[in-house]
Design an enzyme around this catalytic site. Structure first.
Site, short mmCIF file in Angstrom:
data_model
loop_
_atom_site.label_atom_id
_atom_site.label_comp_id
_atom_site.label_asym_id
_atom_site.label_seq_id
_atom_site.Cartn_x
_atom_site.Cartn_y
_atom_site.Cartn_z
N ARG A 224 0.82 -1.22 0.00
CA ARG A 224 0.00 0.00 0.00
C ARG A 224 0.85 1.27 0.00
O ARG A 224 0.45 2.29 -0.57
CB ARG A 224 -0.96 -0.01 1.20
CG ARG A 224 -2.15 -0.92 0.96
CD ARG A 224 -3.05 -0.94 2.17
NE ARG A 224 -4.34 -1.54 1.88
CZ ARG A 224 -5.26 -1.80 2.79
NH1 ARG A 224 -5.03 -1.51 4.05
NH2 ARG A 224 -6.41 -2.33 2.46
N LYS B 229 -15.94 -18.28 5.52
CA LYS B 229 -17.37 -18.24 5.82
C LYS B 229 -18.25 -17.71 4.69
O LYS B 229 -17.95 -16.68 4.10
CB LYS B 229 -17.60 -17.34 7.04
CG LYS B 229 -17.09 -17.95 8.31
CD LYS B 229 -17.42 -17.03 9.44
CE LYS B 229 -17.15 -17.68 10.78
NZ LYS B 229 -17.47 -16.76 11.87
N GLY C 119 -6.69 -9.54 1.50
CA GLY C 119 -5.43 -9.89 2.16
C GLY C 119 -4.93 -11.29 1.85
O GLY C 119 -3.76 -11.48 1.49
N GLY D 191 -12.17 -4.82 2.01
CA GLY D 191 -13.61 -4.52 2.10
C GLY D 191 -14.08 -3.64 0.96
O GLY D 191 -15.15 -3.85 0.39
C1 3PG Z 1 -8.37 -2.17 5.27
O1 3PG Z 1 -7.33 -2.56 5.78
O2 3PG Z 1 -9.25 -2.92 4.82
C2 3PG Z 1 -8.57 -0.68 5.11
O3 3PG Z 1 -7.41 0.01 5.42
C3 3PG Z 1 -9.76 -0.20 5.90
O4 3PG Z 1 -9.55 -0.40 7.28
P1 3PG Z 1 -10.80 -0.47 8.26
O5 3PG Z 1 -11.49 -1.78 7.98
O6 3PG Z 1 -10.23 -0.40 9.65
O7 3PG Z 1 -11.71 0.68 7.94
#
Ligand code: 3PG
Ligand code: MG
Length: 394
Positions: free
Chosen positions: A37, A195, A348, A371
């Site tokens: 990132r 899941k 991830g 997300g």
């Molecule tokens: C992530 O790692 O998915 C993003 O940086 C967002 O982080 P967060 O889920 O804590 O908002």
């Protein structure tokens, strides 16, 4: 999607505020474990520096309590790494909202963890206005946080004199749009992970769009249950069998399919030393745990991937961290690397698999979002992008 883009703006002599997503994994001592990132955020920062802007960069790191900044919350290690990558030191500025920011043209400073500021997560207007007053141009380059409406990702875009998308944000939007709007067919989605419940919305959305929906991991086990197979002690969510069945029915009615494993790799425990057995799916015993797909299934998945026009990949098909359960994910990774299809990957675990099997060069686009990547694919409007679009229309 229409937004103003950083590359189209003259930034010389301007104060530029970049919201990046530098939320990288760290070990217990705070060392950066993986810096994708940070690297992905460089093009926007360099563009601004090369063109004579005074550059302020901020990000969140983790989920700190607002009003506190504990040792584990600081962006200090990120300032060091950013400095190494830029080849010049990067000053870290604390208490920047009320203290103001001293930065000269051609210089870049890092503003301490924006989630330590009170009002960040609730998208406080007061905070957003104060931050907007620090700059001439606000750049949102934090695609990984685009699904959050927070003061640095959303509110500030309303009040800054100019609000635009950075280069990473632009590239993410372009790649995801390419994979979702009029994609080259067949469109194949791979959704793995533990899941069904955490990925139900994405599975349902994809079921209406894709030609093949490859499920993996615990998700596949729930689908196997739904198709009447015995799965022993495998990870699954029996309460979601109906949902899995509905997805398969929907796909079938469209002439599309969910290819389920015909053979699997089982063990009685998940560990580096566990003994793996390769068996047909119909021979799974009461104490077996399914931890990977078998060779026949891998061959079938490889074939599907080889004929795909577009591939959307989120999640592995086995416990690839352990080599004896890595075969399916490795075969799939290799098939993706050799495929002519445009592949977009995110999340991830997927990034870890891409790194483990050394295929980064051969994947069309690797998203920095987890997300945010999934929510974009679900067709949701991401608040950070919406805020930039609203400014474009003004
Ligand atoms: C992530 O790692 O998915 C993003 O940086 C967002 O982080 P967060 O889920 O804590 O908002
Ligand atoms: Mg996270």
């Amino acid at each position: 999607m229409q937004v103003k883009k950083l590359a189209d703006l003259a930034v010389s002599g301007k104060r530029v505020f970049i919201r990046a997503d530098l939320n990288v994994p760290q070990d217990e001592a705070g060392n950066i474990v993986e810096d994708t990132r940070i690297r992905a955020s460089l093009p926007s920062i360099k563009y601004c520096l090369d063109n004579g802007a005074a550059v302020m960069v901020t990000s969140h790191l983790g989920r700190p309590t607002e009003g506190e900044c504990r040792a584990e919350d600081t962006l200090a290690p990120i300032a060091v790494r950013l400095g190494e990558l830029l080849g010049k030191p990067v000053r870290l500025i604390r208490d920047w909202v009320d203290g103001g920011v001293d930065v000269k043209p051609g210089e870049v400073v890092l503003l301490e963890n924006c989630r330590c500021n009170k009002g960040e997560k609730k998208d406080s207007e007061e905070l957003a206005r104060k931050m907007a007053a620090l700059c001439d141009i606000y750049v949102n380059d934090a695609f990984g946080t685009a699904h959050r409406a927070e003061a640095t990702t959303h509110g500030i875009a309303r009040f800054a004199p100019v609000a635009c998308a950075g280069m990473l944000m632009g590239a993410e939007i372009d790649a995801l749009t390419k994979a979702t709007e009029n994609p080259a067919r067949p469109l194949v989605a791979i959704v793995g992970g533990a899941k069904v419940s955490t990925k139900l919305t994405i599975l349902k959305t994809l079921a209406e769009k894709v030609d093949q929906l490859i499920v993996g991991g615990g998700i596949a086990n729930t689908f196997l249950l739904a198709s009447g197979k015995r799965i022993g002690e495998s990870l699954a969510e029996p309460e979601l069998v109906k949902e899995a069945q509905a997805i398969m029915d929907l796909m079938k009615a469209r002439g599309a399919e969910v290819p389920l494993p015909v053979d699997v790799v089982v063990a009685d425990e998940v560990s580096a030393l566990a003994r793996a057995n390769r068996i047909p799916v119909d021979e799974v015993g009461p104490h077996d745990r399914i931890l990977d797909v078998g060779a026949k299934t891998s061959a079938k998945l490889t074939d599907i991937i080889a004929h795909a026009g577009t591939i959307v990949w989120n999640g592995p098909v086995g416990v690839f961290e352990h080599n004896q359960f890595a075969g399916g994910t490795k075969m799939m990774a290799s098939a993706i690397a050799h495929s002519e299809a445009f592949c977009i990957a995110g999340g991830g675990d997927t990034l870890a698999a891409i790194a483990k099997f050394h295929i980064a060069q051969d994947v069309g686009y690797i998203s920095t979002g987890g997300g945010a990547f999934l929510e974009f694919l679900e067709g949701k409007t991401l608040p950070a992008i919406e805020a930039l679009e609203a400014r474009f229309r003004d």
